[in-house]
Write a protein that holds these residues in place. Structure first.
Motif, PDB file in Angstrom:
ATOM      1  N   LEU A 193       0.868  -1.169   0.000  1.00  0.00           N
ATOM      2  CA  LEU A 193       0.000   0.000   0.000  1.00  0.00           C
ATOM      3  C   LEU A 193       0.905   1.218   0.000  1.00  0.00           C
ATOM      4  CD1 LEU A 193      -3.182   0.421   2.138  1.00  0.00           C
ATOM      5  CD2 LEU A 193      -1.633   2.328   1.735  1.00  0.00           C
ATOM      6  N   ARG A 194       0.738   2.052  -1.009  1.00  0.00           N
ATOM      7  CA  ARG A 194       1.536   3.275  -1.128  1.00  0.00           C
ATOM      8  C   ARG A 194       0.594   4.465  -0.967  1.00  0.00           C
ATOM      9  NH1 ARG A 194       6.725   2.258  -3.623  1.00  0.00           N
ATOM     10  NH2 ARG A 194       6.845   0.129  -4.396  1.00  0.00           N
ATOM     11  N   GLY A 195       0.818   5.253   0.075  1.00  0.00           N
ATOM     12  CA  GLY A 195      -0.008   6.434   0.260  1.00  0.00           C
ATOM     13  C   GLY A 195      -0.475   6.548   1.695  1.00  0.00           C
ATOM     14  N   ILE A 196      -1.152   7.583   1.899  1.00  0.00           N
ATOM     15  CA  ILE A 196      -1.750   8.587   1.018  1.00  0.00           C
ATOM     16  C   ILE A 196      -0.742   9.738   0.884  1.00  0.00           C
ATOM     17  CG2 ILE A 196      -3.678  10.199   0.784  1.00  0.00           C
ATOM     18  CD1 ILE A 196      -5.230   8.268   2.709  1.00  0.00           C
ATOM     19  N   GLY A 212      -3.262   7.368  -3.304  1.00  0.00           N
ATOM     20  CA  GLY A 212      -2.624   6.139  -2.853  1.00  0.00           C
ATOM     21  C   GLY A 212      -3.178   4.953  -3.613  1.00  0.00           C
ATOM     22  N   PHE A 213      -2.498   3.831  -3.484  1.00  0.00           N
ATOM     23  CA  PHE A 213      -3.009   2.599  -4.104  1.00  0.00           C
ATOM     24  C   PHE A 213      -2.525   1.383  -3.334  1.00  0.00           C
ATOM     25  CE2 PHE A 213       0.995   3.315  -6.329  1.00  0.00           C
ATOM     26  CZ  PHE A 213       1.561   2.060  -6.447  1.00  0.00           C
ATOM     27  N   ALA A 214      -3.310   0.306  -3.462  1.00  0.00           N
ATOM     28  CA  ALA A 214      -2.987  -0.981  -2.846  1.00  0.00           C
ATOM     29  C   ALA A 214      -2.945  -2.028  -3.950  1.00  0.00           C
ATOM     30  CB  ALA A 214      -4.030  -1.357  -1.812  1.00  0.00           C
ATOM     31  N   VAL A 215      -1.948  -2.896  -3.904  1.00  0.00           N
ATOM     32  CA  VAL A 215      -1.778  -3.919  -4.937  1.00  0.00           C
ATOM     33  C   VAL A 215      -2.651  -5.131  -4.609  1.00  0.00           C
ATOM     34  CG1 VAL A 215      -0.130  -5.413  -6.127  1.00  0.00           C
ATOM     35  CG2 VAL A 215       0.546  -3.101  -5.434  1.00  0.00           C
ATOM     36  N   ILE A 248      -1.237  11.601   4.525  1.00  0.00           N
ATOM     37  CA  ILE A 248      -2.199  11.231   5.558  1.00  0.00           C
ATOM     38  C   ILE A 248      -2.044   9.731   5.800  1.00  0.00           C
ATOM     39  CG2 ILE A 248      -4.662  11.069   6.135  1.00  0.00           C
ATOM     40  CD1 ILE A 248      -5.077  13.392   4.127  1.00  0.00           C
ATOM     41  N   ILE A 249      -2.139   9.329   7.033  1.00  0.00           N
ATOM     42  CA  ILE A 249      -2.014   7.920   7.386  1.00  0.00           C
ATOM     43  C   ILE A 249      -3.082   7.115   6.643  1.00  0.00           C
ATOM     44  CG2 ILE A 249      -3.443   8.078   9.468  1.00  0.00           C
ATOM     45  CD1 ILE A 249      -0.215   6.031   9.273  1.00  0.00           C
ATOM     46  N   TRP A 250      -2.692   5.973   6.148  1.00  0.00           N
ATOM     47  CA  TRP A 250      -3.551   5.143   5.290  1.00  0.00           C
ATOM     48  C   TRP A 250      -4.838   4.683   5.955  1.00  0.00           C
ATOM     49  CZ3 TRP A 250      -4.631  -0.112   6.206  1.00  0.00           C
ATOM     50  CH2 TRP A 250      -3.965  -0.647   7.313  1.00  0.00           C
ATOM     51  N   TRP A 254      -9.503  -0.313   1.690  1.00  0.00           N
ATOM     52  CA  TRP A 254      -8.369  -0.585   0.803  1.00  0.00           C
ATOM     53  C   TRP A 254      -8.484  -1.926   0.083  1.00  0.00           C
ATOM     54  CZ3 TRP A 254      -5.079   3.031  -0.691  1.00  0.00           C
ATOM     55  CH2 TRP A 254      -4.954   4.180   0.089  1.00  0.00           C
ATOM     56  N   LYS A 255      -9.535  -2.673   0.315  1.00  0.00           N
ATOM     57  CA  LYS A 255      -9.795  -3.947  -0.376  1.00  0.00           C
ATOM     58  C   LYS A 255      -8.742  -5.007  -0.078  1.00  0.00           C
ATOM     59  CE  LYS A 255     -13.274  -2.058  -2.563  1.00  0.00           C
ATOM     60  NZ  LYS A 255     -14.616  -2.228  -2.083  1.00  0.00           N
ATOM     61  N   LEU A 256      -8.080  -4.872   1.060  1.00  0.00           N
ATOM     62  CA  LEU A 256      -7.072  -5.848   1.501  1.00  0.00           C
ATOM     63  C   LEU A 256      -7.342  -6.238   2.950  1.00  0.00           C
ATOM     64  CD1 LEU A 256      -3.694  -4.221   0.347  1.00  0.00           C
ATOM     65  CD2 LEU A 256      -4.713  -6.299  -0.593  1.00  0.00           C
ATOM     66  N   PRO A 257      -7.072  -7.490   3.306  1.00  0.00           N
ATOM     67  CA  PRO A 257      -7.097  -7.838   4.733  1.00  0.00           C
ATOM     68  C   PRO A 257      -6.000  -7.049   5.459  1.00  0.00           C
ATOM     69  CG  PRO A 257      -6.957  -9.819   3.354  1.00  0.00           C
ATOM     70  CD  PRO A 257      -6.752  -8.633   2.451  1.00  0.00           C
ATOM     71  N   LEU A 258      -6.303  -6.511   6.626  1.00  0.00           N
ATOM     72  CA  LEU A 258      -5.327  -5.705   7.358  1.00  0.00           C
ATOM     73  C   LEU A 258      -4.016  -6.451   7.590  1.00  0.00           C
ATOM     74  CD1 LEU A 258      -7.557  -3.911  10.029  1.00  0.00           C
ATOM     75  CD2 LEU A 258      -6.753  -3.055   7.831  1.00  0.00           C
TER      76      LEU A 258
END
Length: 181
Positions: free
Chosen positions: A58-61, A120-123, A146-148, A157-161
């Motif tokens: 995860l890159r961002g924000i 930002g984006f998440a792979v 800003i913190i993600w 973010w569509k990802l498991p933490l």
């Protein structure tokens, strides 16, 4: 090339016209004249960036502030990412709102993220190659973010933490409420 509005003011989805046949496909990824015609905005970009990342990154924000603010035209050349834009313009009717879009090498969608936004984006795939055109040069002194997992923004973010992979810098970004933009 087609343009679709998002719920955020001045943030657009751009889809190229793709020509496919038995040999594969061809499309024009960017054309400054067409971009300016369909968006009504300056399509002059000065810097291209490419990143390659693995699943869960995860890159961002991220954002650039002040005179170094950047508009971005982002795309995913290979793989799949969940891309988000956050409106951080205090005078905007969509201030503090975010929008997410899956962009991939398959769907070839692009997101235009105007100046004054966080990005930002998440792979979501095993790997992804992500590209972004910027209309202003990068300046380390003008970095902001800003913190993600900000509790005010509540971005999905569509990802498991447990799968999220962050840089040390991204782990320590301030909250939205601190107004570091």
């Amino acid at each position: 090339m087609t343009l679709s509005e998002t719920p955020l003011k001045d943030c657009y989805i751009i889809e190229p016209t793709v020509f496919e046949d038995e040999r594969g496909y061809f499309y024009e990824k960017f054309n400054e004249k067409k971009f300016t015609e369909i968006t009504g905005m300056n399509g002059h970009f000065v810097q291209d960036n490419i990143s390659k990342s693995t699943f869960g990154v995860l890159r961002g924000i991220h954002l650039q502030k002040g005179e170094h603010a950047q508009a971005k035209l982002v795309s995913c050349l290979e793989g799949r990412v969940w891309d988000i834009a956050v409106d951080l313009r205090h005078d905007s009717p969509t201030f503090g709102k975010w929008f997410g879009l899956e962009i991939s090498g398959e769907n070839k969608k692009q997101l235009y993220v105007p100046r004054g936004f966080g990005h930002g984006f998440a792979v979501l795939s095993e790997t992804a190659i992500f590209a972004y055109k910027c209309d202003n040069y990068y300046s380390k002194e003008s970095e902001g973010g800003i913190i993600w997992n900000d509790s005010d923004l509540m971005i999905d973010w569509k990802l498991p933490l447990s799968e999220v992979i962050l840089s040390e810098k991204d782990k320590n970004l301030p909250a939205f409420s601190q107004g570091n933009f």
